[in-house]
Design an enzyme around this catalytic site. Structure first.
Site, PDB file in Angstrom:
ATOM      1  N   GLN A  67      16.523   2.920  -2.954  1.00  0.00           N
ATOM      2  CA  GLN A  67      15.960   2.290  -4.152  1.00  0.00           C
ATOM      3  C   GLN A  67      15.320   3.360  -5.030  1.00  0.00           C
ATOM      4  O   GLN A  67      14.307   3.952  -4.643  1.00  0.00           O
ATOM      5  CB  GLN A  67      14.896   1.272  -3.706  1.00  0.00           C
ATOM      6  N   GLY A  68      15.899   3.607  -6.200  1.00  0.00           N
ATOM      7  CA  GLY A  68      15.377   4.639  -7.094  1.00  0.00           C
ATOM      8  C   GLY A  68      14.598   4.027  -8.245  1.00  0.00           C
ATOM      9  O   GLY A  68      15.087   3.988  -9.379  1.00  0.00           O
ATOM     10  N   SER A  88      10.605   4.297  -8.418  1.00  0.00           N
ATOM     11  CA  SER A  88       9.377   5.052  -8.735  1.00  0.00           C
ATOM     12  C   SER A  88       9.677   6.427  -9.322  1.00  0.00           C
ATOM     13  O   SER A  88      10.662   7.074  -8.960  1.00  0.00           O
ATOM     14  CB  SER A  88       8.538   5.263  -7.466  1.00  0.00           C
ATOM     15  N   SER A 138      12.956   6.405  -0.432  1.00  0.00           N
ATOM     16  CA  SER A 138      13.177   6.347   1.019  1.00  0.00           C
ATOM     17  C   SER A 138      14.654   6.437   1.318  1.00  0.00           C
ATOM     18  O   SER A 138      15.471   5.772   0.655  1.00  0.00           O
ATOM     19  CB  SER A 138      12.659   5.024   1.597  1.00  0.00           C
ATOM     20  N   GLU A 166      11.821  -8.019  -2.013  1.00  0.00           N
ATOM     21  CA  GLU A 166      11.163  -6.982  -1.211  1.00  0.00           C
ATOM     22  C   GLU A 166       9.817  -7.492  -0.695  1.00  0.00           C
ATOM     23  O   GLU A 166       9.472  -7.319   0.459  1.00  0.00           O
ATOM     24  CB  GLU A 166      10.960  -5.708  -2.050  1.00  0.00           C
ATOM     25  N   GLU A 221      -4.148  -3.000  -4.585  1.00  0.00           N
ATOM     26  CA  GLU A 221      -4.846  -3.342  -5.830  1.00  0.00           C
ATOM     27  C   GLU A 221      -3.905  -4.111  -6.771  1.00  0.00           C
ATOM     28  O   GLU A 221      -4.303  -5.103  -7.386  1.00  0.00           O
ATOM     29  CB  GLU A 221      -5.351  -2.074  -6.526  1.00  0.00           C
TER      30      GLU A 221
HETATM   31  C1  LIG Z   1       6.303   4.698   2.654  1.00  0.00           C
HETATM   32  C2  LIG Z   1       6.696   4.523   1.216  1.00  0.00           C
HETATM   33  C3  LIG Z   1       8.007   4.312   0.873  1.00  0.00           C
HETATM   34  C4  LIG Z   1       8.378   4.167  -0.464  1.00  0.00           C
HETATM   35  N1  LIG Z   1       9.706   3.993  -0.766  1.00  0.00           N
HETATM   36  C5  LIG Z   1      10.086   3.882  -2.057  1.00  0.00           C
HETATM   37  C6  LIG Z   1      11.470   3.769  -2.399  1.00  0.00           C
HETATM   38  O1  LIG Z   1      12.348   3.756  -1.539  1.00  0.00           O
HETATM   39  N2  LIG Z   1      11.809   3.680  -3.707  1.00  0.00           N
HETATM   40  C7  LIG Z   1      10.887   3.681  -4.704  1.00  0.00           C
HETATM   41  O2  LIG Z   1      11.263   3.553  -5.863  1.00  0.00           O
HETATM   42  N3  LIG Z   1       9.551   3.817  -4.417  1.00  0.00           N
HETATM   43  C8  LIG Z   1       9.139   3.912  -3.119  1.00  0.00           C
HETATM   44  N4  LIG Z   1       7.809   4.063  -2.807  1.00  0.00           N
HETATM   45  C9  LIG Z   1       6.846   4.217  -3.895  1.00  0.00           C
HETATM   46  C10 LIG Z   1       5.912   3.059  -4.113  1.00  0.00           C
HETATM   47  O3  LIG Z   1       6.559   1.983  -4.710  1.00  0.00           O
HETATM   48  C11 LIG Z   1       4.762   3.614  -4.985  1.00  0.00           C
HETATM   49  O4  LIG Z   1       4.062   4.568  -4.215  1.00  0.00           O
HETATM   50  C12 LIG Z   1       3.818   2.513  -5.419  1.00  0.00           C
HETATM   51  O5  LIG Z   1       4.415   1.678  -6.337  1.00  0.00           O
HETATM   52  C13 LIG Z   1       2.510   3.117  -6.037  1.00  0.00           C
HETATM   53  O6  LIG Z   1       2.819   4.012  -7.043  1.00  0.00           O
HETATM   54  P1  LIG Z   1       2.166   5.481  -7.082  1.00  0.00           P
HETATM   55  O7  LIG Z   1       2.363   6.105  -5.741  1.00  0.00           O
HETATM   56  O8  LIG Z   1       2.709   6.183  -8.272  1.00  0.00           O
HETATM   57  O9  LIG Z   1       0.595   5.257  -7.243  1.00  0.00           O
HETATM   58  P2  LIG Z   1      -0.175   4.902  -8.598  1.00  0.00           P
HETATM   59  O10 LIG Z   1       0.531   3.818  -9.304  1.00  0.00           O
HETATM   60  O11 LIG Z   1      -0.442   6.168  -9.333  1.00  0.00           O
HETATM   61  O12 LIG Z   1      -1.524   4.324  -8.036  1.00  0.00           O
HETATM   62  C14 LIG Z   1      -2.593   5.162  -7.553  1.00  0.00           C
HETATM   63  C15 LIG Z   1      -3.766   4.270  -7.211  1.00  0.00           C
HETATM   64  O13 LIG Z   1      -4.253   3.592  -8.383  1.00  0.00           O
HETATM   65  C16 LIG Z   1      -4.264   2.184  -8.198  1.00  0.00           C
HETATM   66  N5  LIG Z   1      -3.902   1.501  -9.431  1.00  0.00           N
HETATM   67  C17 LIG Z   1      -2.879   1.829 -10.275  1.00  0.00           C
HETATM   68  N6  LIG Z   1      -2.823   0.956 -11.298  1.00  0.00           N
HETATM   69  C18 LIG Z   1      -3.808   0.043 -11.115  1.00  0.00           C
HETATM   70  C19 LIG Z   1      -4.249  -1.123 -11.825  1.00  0.00           C
HETATM   71  N7  LIG Z   1      -3.645  -1.527 -12.941  1.00  0.00           N
HETATM   72  N8  LIG Z   1      -5.280  -1.844 -11.303  1.00  0.00           N
HETATM   73  C20 LIG Z   1      -5.897  -1.456 -10.155  1.00  0.00           C
HETATM   74  N9  LIG Z   1      -5.524  -0.347  -9.442  1.00  0.00           N
HETATM   75  C21 LIG Z   1      -4.491   0.384  -9.911  1.00  0.00           C
HETATM   76  C22 LIG Z   1      -3.218   1.928  -7.123  1.00  0.00           C
HETATM   77  O14 LIG Z   1      -3.445   0.716  -6.427  1.00  0.00           O
HETATM   78  C23 LIG Z   1      -3.393   3.146  -6.216  1.00  0.00           C
HETATM   79  O15 LIG Z   1      -4.458   2.955  -5.336  1.00  0.00           O
HETATM   80  C24 LIG Z   1       7.398   4.216  -1.473  1.00  0.00           C
HETATM   81  C25 LIG Z   1       6.063   4.414  -1.130  1.00  0.00           C
HETATM   82  C26 LIG Z   1       5.698   4.574   0.202  1.00  0.00           C
HETATM   83  C27 LIG Z   1       4.254   4.792   0.562  1.00  0.00           C
END
Ligand SMILES: Cc1cc2nc3c(=O)[nH]c(=O)nc-3n(C[C@H](O)[C@H](O)[C@H](O)COP(=O)(O)OP(=O)(O)OC[C@H]3O[C@@H](n4cnc5c(N)ncnc54)[C@H](O)[C@@H]3O)c2cc1C
Length: 397
Positions: free
Chosen positions: A130-131, A133, A165, A248, A381
């Site tokens: 899944q691409g 993020s 992933s 999902e 969150e």
């Molecule tokens: C094990 C694992 C597997 C994954 N696999 C995939 C995958 O296969 N494909 C894919 O596309 N993605 C994948 N992801 C990514 C995942 O979807 C993102 O990590 C997730 O959506 C959070 O985005 P970010 O890491 O950019 O954090 P950010 O969005 O930058 O968030 C950072 C922090 O700020 C908080 N925050 C952000 N916005 C708000 C708001 N509006 N209100 C309150 N709090 C807020 C968040 O809750 C978090 O604590 C994976 C992540 C993990 C951990």
């Protein structure tokens, strides 16, 4: 909510139980818990396992027969996963394909896309990633910047994805790209199917806290994708992605909760085997209360899962309330993992391979793996925001 299973369904459960007892390969038994999906050899074995399951008719059971499924109800699918947990068998490898892309293609895909991909998802002939993020588009997914520009019958992609992933072992990916940068944020996004072997794709593993690299950075440089790989309409990919994300958070969480049950059984066994103040930890009243609380939580998740299931069986689709299960599951998962380390004490920090690591370091791995539960598929969150605004109707912010 319907709690009763029919005689036919109960018989199905017994058949599955017998089949699993006879067919789970010895080297895979127990791998339904805290096990790597990054290692290439492990992936090869899990791919074979999905094929075995498919040949026996146990993959995509709820998919219509015209798409290679069994046309059974989702109830049988859930029963199957429950029995998998009981047998400590690993789940099919192609989880993103089976639980996310498959239902999305059935709803939004063209006949050619369904014909080309659905069968191969079931057989694990093609593994999917899944691409979605990007470095500045995680929670704020609609901020994604990967560009796709039309050039004749092709889109040319440039940009970067992150946390993808299984990208290192995937044959195909479902990607979100920006096709109209002038449009408002949620518009101008398109859902594309991408052959991961296309020229211009660079995949770099990202080392995780567990020590392994299950997810990756994916760089796209002038990657050419046929325009016929667009799912749904151009610039309307956000709606398609919502279908994918609902599956999902809802259906996949139902499956994840079943893994939680496996973890709970392991925790119970651990508490019985570990001495605390001169007796098994399982006899300590505080430990007993905590295990009881976790068991109640697991049961609540199961019932909530049945509620979603009932809604889907009555013709509905997973909705924002699926976020409740994802949120609660991730909390329980982390509590359970941390409680296991409390029972074990300092030895819980020893990893696999250490002679003194209890249960060969499974708990160390599980505890670190669980840190991601509150991030993947929507952070805690963000899920609270969704529940507040879209389910409870609270004012925004
Ligand atoms: C094990 C694992 C597997 C994954 N696999 C995939 C995958 O296969 N494909 C894919 O596309 N993605 C994948 N992801 C990514 C995942 O979807 C993102 O990590 C997730 O959506 C959070 O985005 P970010 O890491 O950019 O954090 P950010 O969005 O930058 O968030 C950072 C922090 O700020 C908080 N925050 C952000 N916005 C708000 C708001 N509006 N209100 C309150 N709090 C807020 C968040 O809750 C978090 O604590 C994976 C992540 C993990 C951990």
């Amino acid at each position: 909510m319907d709690f009763d299973f029919t005689d036919k369904q109960q018989n199905f459960r017994l058949d599955v139980r017998a089949w699993l007892a006879a067919n789970v390969p010895a080297e895979l038994r127990g791998r339904g818990f805290a096990s790597s999906r990054a290692d290439l050899e492990a992936v090869r074995r899990l791919r074979d396992w999905q094929r075995t399951l498919y040949k026996a008719g146990y993959v995509g059971m709820d998919w219509p027969t015209e798409y290679g499924g069994r046309g059974a109800s989702l109830v049988e699918q859930v029963m199957f996963y429950e029995e998998m947990s009981r047998a400590q068998a690993p789940q099919p490898l192609n989880r993103s394909g089976l639980s996310m892309l498959g239902p999305t293609l059935m709803k939004h895909g063209t006949a050619a896309q369904k014909g080309r991909h659905l069968d191969r998802i079931l057989t694990a002939e093609e593994i999917w990633c899944q691409g979605f993020s990007e470095p500045n588009a995680g929670s704020d997914l609609a901020n994604l910047q990967t560009r796709a520009v039309l050039d004749g019958d092709w889109y040319v992609l440039n940009g970067q994805k992150v946390w993808t992933s299984m990208a290192h072992v995937s044959d195909w990916g479902f990607f979100l790209v920006r096709t109209d940068p002038a449009a408002a944020k949620h518009k101008g996004i398109t859902f594309l199917l991408l052959d991961m072997k296309s020229p211009g794709i660079t995949i770099r593993p990202l080392r995780q806290i567990t020590g392994e690299a299950e997810f990756n950075e994916v760089f796209l440089e002038n990657v050419r994708v046929p325009a016929s790989n667009v799912v749904g309409k151009v610039n309307e990919g956000w709606g398609v992605a919502i279908t994918t994300l609902s599956y999902e958070r809802d259906v996949l969480t139902m499956i994840r909760h079943i893994s939680l049950r496996t973890a709970l059984q392991k925790l119970l066994s651990l508490a019985r085997r570990t001495q605390k103040n001169g007796r098994p930890a399982s006899e300590d009243p505080v430990v007993r209360q905590k295990i009881a609380a976790l068991s109640i939580g697991e049961r609540v998740l199961q019932l909530n899962g049945y509620r979603s299931l009932t809604k889907i069986l009555r013709g509905g689709a997973p909705g924002p309330e699926g976020s409740t299960s994802k949120l609660f599951w991730s909390q329980l998962d982390q509590e359970l993992a941390e409680f296991a380390t409390e029972i074990i004490g300092p030895y819980s920090q020893l990893k696999a391979g250490s002679a003194m690591a209890p249960d060969d370091g499974e708990w160390e791995f599980y505890c670190l793996l669980a840190r991601g539960s509150g991030i993947r598929a929507g952070t805690t969150e963000i899920l609270r925001n969704i529940l507040g605004e879209r389910v409870l109707g609270l004012p925004k912010d």
